[in-house]
Each structure stands twice: as C-alpha cells, then as structure tokens.
Motif scaffolding. Structure first.
Motif, short mmCIF file in Angstrom:
data_model
loop_
_atom_site.label_atom_id
_atom_site.label_comp_id
_atom_site.label_asym_id
_atom_site.label_seq_id
_atom_site.Cartn_x
_atom_site.Cartn_y
_atom_site.Cartn_z
N PHE A 233 29.18 -32.34 -10.88
CA PHE A 233 28.40 -31.45 -10.02
C PHE A 233 27.35 -32.24 -9.25
O PHE A 233 26.84 -33.27 -9.71
CB PHE A 233 27.71 -30.37 -10.85
N PHE A 234 27.01 -31.72 -8.07
CA PHE A 234 25.96 -32.31 -7.25
C PHE A 234 24.64 -31.53 -7.35
O PHE A 234 23.70 -31.80 -6.62
CB PHE A 234 26.39 -32.37 -5.79
N GLY A 235 24.60 -30.52 -8.24
CA GLY A 235 23.33 -29.86 -8.51
C GLY A 235 23.09 -28.55 -7.80
O GLY A 235 22.07 -27.90 -8.03
N HIS A 236 24.01 -28.12 -6.93
CA HIS A 236 23.79 -26.90 -6.15
C HIS A 236 25.04 -26.03 -6.10
O HIS A 236 26.16 -26.53 -6.24
CB HIS A 236 23.38 -27.24 -4.71
N GLY A 237 24.83 -24.74 -5.86
CA GLY A 237 25.95 -23.82 -5.71
C GLY A 237 25.49 -22.51 -5.12
O GLY A 237 24.30 -22.32 -4.83
N ALA A 238 26.43 -21.58 -4.95
CA ALA A 238 26.11 -20.27 -4.37
C ALA A 238 27.14 -19.25 -4.82
O ALA A 238 28.33 -19.57 -4.95
CB ALA A 238 26.08 -20.35 -2.84
N PHE A 239 26.69 -18.02 -5.06
CA PHE A 239 27.59 -16.90 -5.34
C PHE A 239 28.03 -16.24 -4.04
O PHE A 239 27.26 -16.20 -3.07
CB PHE A 239 26.88 -15.85 -6.20
N SER A 240 29.24 -15.69 -4.05
CA SER A 240 29.65 -14.84 -2.95
C SER A 240 28.81 -13.56 -2.99
O SER A 240 28.29 -13.19 -4.04
CB SER A 240 31.14 -14.51 -3.05
N PRO A 241 28.65 -12.86 -1.85
CA PRO A 241 27.81 -11.66 -1.84
C PRO A 241 28.22 -10.60 -2.85
O PRO A 241 27.36 -9.89 -3.40
CB PRO A 241 27.97 -11.15 -0.40
N ASP A 242 29.52 -10.49 -3.13
CA ASP A 242 29.98 -9.49 -4.10
C ASP A 242 29.93 -10.01 -5.54
O ASP A 242 30.26 -9.28 -6.48
CB ASP A 242 31.39 -9.01 -3.77
N GLY A 243 29.52 -11.26 -5.73
CA GLY A 243 29.39 -11.82 -7.07
C GLY A 243 30.69 -12.19 -7.75
O GLY A 243 30.69 -12.60 -8.91
N ARG A 244 31.80 -12.11 -7.01
CA ARG A 244 33.09 -12.38 -7.63
C ARG A 244 33.41 -13.87 -7.72
O ARG A 244 34.20 -14.29 -8.58
CB ARG A 244 34.19 -11.67 -6.86
N LEU A 245 32.82 -14.67 -6.82
CA LEU A 245 33.12 -16.10 -6.79
C LEU A 245 31.83 -16.91 -6.88
O LEU A 245 30.77 -16.47 -6.41
CB LEU A 245 33.84 -16.47 -5.48
N LEU A 246 31.94 -18.08 -7.48
CA LEU A 246 30.86 -19.05 -7.48
C LEU A 246 31.39 -20.31 -6.80
O LEU A 246 32.48 -20.80 -7.12
CB LEU A 246 30.44 -19.39 -8.92
#
Length: 302
Positions: free
Chosen positions: A63-76
């Motif tokens: 990992f590079f230390g960052h991420g984001a959820f999709s607006p519906d929370g189904r994907l990271l």
C-alpha cells in the motif's frame, strides 16, 4: 484513535505498525492504510458495532497509504505499488465480499500517493509522485534523476485514462503527493521537492480535468518556511479555503481557493494532519497536539 468534536475519547484501535491516512465511507466504516511500504490496512467501524479487521496487500504489492470509498460504499480503492514492475496501481476491493480484492487499474505512473474520487463517483484523481521504490530497499528513492510525476484522471468504472497532466520538464523532481477538491471542483495539490536543497520551487498548485495545471506563487518567506515539503492538503467545508502543512517547517498555511493568495499562517511543531472543520480546519501534530485553525483573512480577524 477516534475523538469526538468536543475532544472526548471514543475508542482506540491497535495497528500492526505505523499507519498513514484514514478514509471513511458514508455508512460509518473506516480504513487505516499502512505507511509505505506497509502491507496492511485495518477496517474499523466508527460506532464500534463490529471488531476491526486487518487486510493484507496482495503478493507483489504494498500500500501507498491512501484510498477512497465509492459513494455507495460498495467498493474501496487503494493506491498500491507493483514494485517488481516499477509501476503503480489502484487496487479494487469488494466491501460486501469481505474486502476481497477483485481487480486493479493502472495509475499510468510511478509512486502513486493520494487518490481522490469525484463526489459523483465517476472519476479517480491520482497523484503519481514519480518516485520509484522497492521494499527490498525500504523507503530509499531509486530514480531521483529520472522522476516523472503526474496528475492522472481515471475512469472509475473502466480504468481508462481520461487525462494526464505534468508540470514543466524542469520540475520533474517536484513530487506531487497530496490532493483536495475546492468548491469549484478544481484539484489542489501539494508537492515535495527531491532536487537540490538549495533550490526553492513553488510547492502548491491546482488543476482541472480539462488540462489546466499550474503552481501558485507563494511569497519567498512562506516558501522558505515550507522547506520544500508539503505533508498534507485539505479544503475547508465550504470549499473556499485550502490548507497545506509542512511538518519540516512547523507551518500550516491557509490559501484563498479563488485567487490563490495566502490568508493565515499557524506555527505548530511537526504539524501535518489536516481535516475540514466548518469554515476552518483541525490540525494534528506528531507531538500529539490537536488544534483548531480558522484559516481566515487577516482583515477578517481585525
């Protein structure tokens, strides 16, 4: 550590090693990513309805230390290093499926760091820092003479490259690292300079999906205090102010998002973490301090 807005301690979650950034979904789920070149991410529930779960990166990735959820929370989505092939990828995880890794997109660069997802969930914006690393060499930077940083816009559904922006060629050692959206939807970015310490290039800029990318002109005294290092970037809740921090320079700077002019400076030892708080910000430090920062114009304070 989870703390309420009034400073009350809510919960403490143990991590296997040093963490970097936290991303939250709209349903109250959060993920802490390991600091590069870490291989773990800890999933937690802000309401403590479930025990934390530790995820491990795939073989050949960290990992590079960052991420984001999709607006519906189904994907990271998570920025990762395909270190044997000296390229960066975005790992895609199925939240409902126990955070199973179900695929990846190319970031079209090396050394990806922070990644944002547009509020509509359509576009991923990735800061490719341009620095090659390999876990066999820890955090050593292996390509400083040939760095190629860029800001990429990627289709969140297909992984297709929408656009790739670069600064001038002579700034190839200016690593683009951290990002924030302002109220007009522009992407603000903070950089870390890996060239000669005697040079003082501009470190903060903004970009648009249609291809405009530029650095703003900060005064020489502020630029010197930043010490060639921006550690975090955040936008105020109303999108009118951008804050950037330099733990090396013990400085937090507020910038008018409309005209790029400096607004207010906060001196804070090892101050780095930034989060929006109303029209201002919360700032955290490596010394364990947490402070409010209005980010207001000098005229307004008078």
């Amino acid at each position: 550590v989870l703390i309420s807005e009034t400073g009350a301690l809510l919960s403490v979650i143990d991590l296997p090693d040093r963490g970097h950034d936290v991303t939250l979904s709209r349903d109250g789920r959060g993920v802490v990513f390991a600091r590069q070149p870490g291989t773990f991410a800890v999933v937690f529930d802000t309401a403590a309805r479930a025990a934390p779960v530790t995820l491990m990166s795939s073989e050949g990735r960290h990992f590079f230390g960052h991420g984001a959820f999709s607006p519906d929370g189904r994907l990271l989505y998570a920025t990762e290093n395909d270190f044997e092939n000296a390229r960066s990828v975005i790992g895609i995880f199925d939240v409902a499926g126990g955070f199973e890794r179900i695929g990846e997109f190319d970031t079209h660069g090396v050394g990806a760091h922070e990644m944002l997802l547009t509020p509509d969930g359509v576009t991923l914006v990735v800061a490719n820092g341009g620095i090659e690393t390999h876990p066999d060499f820890g955090r050593s930077e292996l390509n400083l003479q040939t760095m190629d940083p860029s800001l990429c816009f990627i289709d969140a559904q297909t992984g297709a490259l929408i656009g790739q922006l670069r600064l001038a060629a002579e700034l190839h050692q200016l690593s683009i690292r951290h990002l924030a959206f302002d109220g007009l939807g522009r992407v603000w970015f903070g950089c870390q300079f890996r060239g000669p310490a005697t040079k003082r290039p501009q470190l903060v800029g903004r970009a648009t999906r249609d291809g405009d990318i530029r650095l703003i002109e900060l005064p020489g005294d502020i630029l010197g205090d930043l010490r060639n290092y921006v550690g975090s970037v955040a936008a105020s809740g109303d999108g009118e102010t951008i804050a950037v921090s330099s733990p090396q320079g013990d400085l937090v700077l507020a910038i008018n998002a409309r005209n790029g002019q400096p607004k207010e400076v906060l001196r804070m030892t090892d101050g780095c973490g930034l989060a929006p708080g109303g029209s201002g910000f919360l700032v955290s430090s490596g010394q364990g301090a947490l402070s409010g920062f209005a980010g207001s114009d000098i005229d307004e304070r008078q």
